[in-house]
Design a protein around this motif. Structure first.
Motif, PDB file in Angstrom:
ATOM      1  N   VAL A 185       0.852  -1.200   0.000  1.00 24.79           N
ATOM      2  CA  VAL A 185       0.000   0.000   0.000  1.00 24.79           C
ATOM      3  C   VAL A 185       0.886   1.248   0.000  1.00 24.79           C
ATOM      4  CG1 VAL A 185      -1.685   1.320   1.362  1.00 24.79           C
ATOM      5  CG2 VAL A 185      -1.945  -1.165   1.121  1.00 24.79           C
ATOM      6  N   ARG A 186       1.905   1.245   0.863  1.00 30.22           N
ATOM      7  CA  ARG A 186       2.824   2.397   0.895  1.00 30.22           C
ATOM      8  C   ARG A 186       3.530   2.573  -0.445  1.00 30.22           C
ATOM      9  NH1 ARG A 186       6.701   2.081   5.968  1.00 30.22           N
ATOM     10  NH2 ARG A 186       7.645   3.834   4.899  1.00 30.22           N
ATOM     11  N   ALA A 187       3.919   1.440  -1.042  1.00 25.90           N
ATOM     12  CA  ALA A 187       4.617   1.502  -2.337  1.00 25.90           C
ATOM     13  C   ALA A 187       3.694   2.096  -3.398  1.00 25.90           C
ATOM     14  CB  ALA A 187       5.068   0.106  -2.755  1.00 25.90           C
ATOM     15  N   GLY A 188       2.426   1.688  -3.385  1.00 24.66           N
ATOM     16  CA  GLY A 188       1.453   2.206  -4.357  1.00 24.66           C
ATOM     17  C   GLY A 188       1.269   3.704  -4.178  1.00 24.66           C
ATOM     18  N   MET A 189       1.179   4.152  -2.921  1.00 26.92           N
ATOM     19  CA  MET A 189       1.002   5.586  -2.658  1.00 26.92           C
ATOM     20  C   MET A 189       2.246   6.352  -3.086  1.00 26.92           C
ATOM     21  SD  MET A 189      -0.960   5.243   0.987  1.00 26.92           S
ATOM     22  CE  MET A 189      -0.253   6.716   1.654  1.00 26.92           C
ATOM     23  N   HIS A 190       3.398   5.754  -2.822  1.00 30.37           N
ATOM     24  CA  HIS A 190       4.665   6.393  -3.188  1.00 30.37           C
ATOM     25  C   HIS A 190       4.754   6.574  -4.709  1.00 30.37           C
ATOM     26  CE1 HIS A 190       9.074   6.241  -4.021  1.00 30.37           C
ATOM     27  NE2 HIS A 190       9.062   7.145  -3.070  1.00 30.37           N
ATOM     28  N   GLN A 191       4.325   5.540  -5.447  1.00 26.06           N
ATOM     29  CA  GLN A 191       4.361   5.616  -6.907  1.00 26.06           C
ATOM     30  C   GLN A 191       3.403   6.685  -7.415  1.00 26.06           C
ATOM     31  OE1 GLN A 191       7.001   4.352  -7.459  1.00 26.06           O
ATOM     32  NE2 GLN A 191       6.694   2.706  -8.891  1.00 26.06           N
ATOM     33  N   ALA A 192       2.201   6.727  -6.802  1.00 25.68           N
ATOM     34  CA  ALA A 192       1.203   7.704  -7.246  1.00 25.68           C
ATOM     35  C   ALA A 192       1.725   9.124  -7.013  1.00 25.68           C
ATOM     36  CB  ALA A 192      -0.106   7.481  -6.497  1.00 25.68           C
ATOM     37  N   GLN A 193       2.375   9.348  -5.864  1.00 23.07           N
ATOM     38  CA  GLN A 193       2.932  10.681  -5.577  1.00 23.07           C
ATOM     39  C   GLN A 193       4.039  11.010  -6.565  1.00 23.07           C
ATOM     40  OE1 GLN A 193       4.192  10.258  -1.557  1.00 23.07           O
ATOM     41  NE2 GLN A 193       2.176  10.724  -0.708  1.00 23.07           N
ATOM     42  N   GLY A 194       4.880  10.004  -6.854  1.00 26.13           N
ATOM     43  CA  GLY A 194       5.988  10.199  -7.798  1.00 26.13           C
ATOM     44  C   GLY A 194       5.466  10.575  -9.170  1.00 26.13           C
ATOM     45  N   ALA A 195       4.396   9.886  -9.595  1.00 30.37           N
ATOM     46  CA  ALA A 195       3.816  10.158 -10.920  1.00 30.37           C
ATOM     47  C   ALA A 195       3.278  11.580 -10.966  1.00 30.37           C
ATOM     48  CB  ALA A 195       2.709   9.157 -11.232  1.00 30.37           C
ATOM     49  N   GLN A 196       2.657  12.028  -9.884  1.00 35.70           N
ATOM     50  CA  GLN A 196       2.119  13.389  -9.846  1.00 35.70           C
ATOM     51  C   GLN A 196       3.266  14.395  -9.882  1.00 35.70           C
ATOM     52  OE1 GLN A 196      -0.939  14.437 -10.263  1.00 35.70           O
ATOM     53  NE2 GLN A 196      -1.377  12.266 -10.553  1.00 35.70           N
TER      54      GLN A 196
END
Ligand SMILES: [Fe+2]
Ligand SMILES: [Fe+2]
Length: 290
Positions: free
Chosen positions: A197-208
Motif C-alpha cells: 500500500v505504501r509503495a502504491g502511494m509512493h508511486q502515485a505521488q511520484g507520478a504526480q
C-alpha cells in the motif's frame, strides 16, 4: 536442487551470487538499436511516462548507492551496489533511446533527500508491484507487434533485469526478517500488505510530481492506448501472469519469488472469470515498467 534455509549464510550467498552472476555487461549506446520508421517513433513519443520513468530510475540509482554505503555485510553490499548501477543504467538507456529517436521529454529535477533503509524496502515492494504491470504491458506489445522485434528485445532485457531485482529484493528482505527474529508468517503477510500500500502511494505521488510539467500524467492515453485497445482486464491479467511466470522461470528455482501481487492478480482473474461474459467490459489501465 536443495533449497537453503531462509536466513542462512547459504541462502545469503545464493541470492547475492545469483544476482551478481546473471548481471549482463553492456552500455546502452552499444545495443543493437533498430532504425525506426516514423510511425514507430510517433508511437514511442506518444507514451506519456518517459519523463517519470527516467527520473524514477535516476532517483533509484542515487537512493540505492547511498543505502549500499550503510551495509556492513560485504556480500550483500556488492549485490546492492550492482542493483544501483543497473537502475542508473536503465536511466541512461532511456535517455539514449529518447535522444536516438529524437523524443523530447521534460527533465525532472532529482531530489537530494536523505536515504533510510525504509526507502530501500518501500522501493523494493514498489518494484514488485510495477513489474507485474510492466510484464503485462510488454507481453501485449509483443503479442500485438506494435514495435519491431529489435526494440522489443531491448525492452525485454530491461524487464528481466527488473525480475532479477525483485527476486533479489524479496530474498534479501526475508533473510533480514529471519535474522531479526520476525518469523511469524501472519505478521509477515500483514507487513507485506502494508508495504505494498505504501509503495502504491509512493508511486502515485511520484507520478504526480513527475507530471508537474506540462500537465498531469495520463497513463491511459497515447502509446498506452495502442497496447490496451480492445484488451479487457481479464486478458491483461492473463498475459501479465503468464509473462511473470516466464520471467521467473529464468531465475534459480531455489530462490523465493515475490508472491503477493501474482496471488492477488490470480484471485482477481478468477473473480473476472466468474462474471457473465457481457459484464466484463474492455477497460484501459496503465502499463509502466520501472
Ligand atoms: Fe530499473
Ligand atoms: Fe529495478
Amino acid at each position: 536442487m536443495r533449497k537453503p534455509r531462509i536466513g542462512s549464510l547459504e541462502h545469503r550467498d545464493l541470492f547475492c551470487r545469483t544476482f551478481i552472476e546473471t548481471h549482463r555487461v553492456f552500455e546502452p549506446e552499444n545495443l543493437p538499436w533498430p532504425r525506426l520508421e516514423a510511425r514507430y517513433v510517433e508511437l514511442l513519443r506518444a507514451f506519456p511516462f518517459w519523463s517519470f520513468a527516467r527520473s524514477m530510475e535516476q532517483e533509484a540509482d542515487r537512493m540505492i548507492a547511498t543505502f549500499a554505503k550503510t551495509l556492513t555485510d560485504p556480500v550483500i553490499r556488492e549485490a546492492v551496489e550492482l542493483q544501483g548501477y543497473e537502475e542508473g543504467r536503465h536511466g541512461r538507456l532511456l535517455n539514449h533511446m529518447l535522444e536516438r529517436y529524437e523524443i523530447d521529454v521534460p527533465d525532472v529535477p532529482l531530489t537530494n533527500l536523505p536515504v533510510t533503509r525504509e526507502d530501500f524496502v518501500v522501493f523494493g515492494f514498489s518494484e514488485c508491484l510495477d513489474s507485474v504491470v510492466g510484464f503485462g504491458g510488454f507481453a501485449l506489445a509483443r503479442e500485438k507487434q506494435i514495435f519491431p522485434k529489435g526494440l522489443l528485445d531491448i525492452f525485454e532485457h530491461i524487464l528481466f533485469e527488473e525480475a532479477r531485482h525483485i527476486v533479489f529484493f524479496i530474498n534479501w528482505w526475508r533473510y533480514e526478517e529471519e535474522l531479526a527474529g520476525r518469523t511469524n508468517p501472519v505478521a509477515r503477510l500483514l507487513a507485506t500488505l502494508q508495504y505494498h500500500v505504501r509503495a502504491g502511494m509512493h508511486q502515485a505521488q511520484g507520478a504526480q510530481g513527475a507530471a508537474v510539467v506540462p500537465a498531469p500524467i495520463d497513463l491511459t492515453g497515447g502509446g498506452s492506448q495502442a497496447i490496451l485497445e480492445g484488451v479487457s482486464p481479464k486478458m491483461f491479467l492473463e498475459v501479465a501472469l503468464a509473462e511473470e511466470r516466464a520471467m521467473m522461470s529464468r531465475i534459480d528455482p531455489r530462490l523465493l519469488r515475490p508472491r503477493l501481487v501474482p496471488v492477488l492478480a490470480t484471485v482477481a482473474l478468477l473473480g473476472l472469470r466468474l462474471l457473465p461474459p457481457r459484464a466484463e467490459t474492455p477497460k484501459r489501465s496503465l502499463a509502466v515498467a520501472s
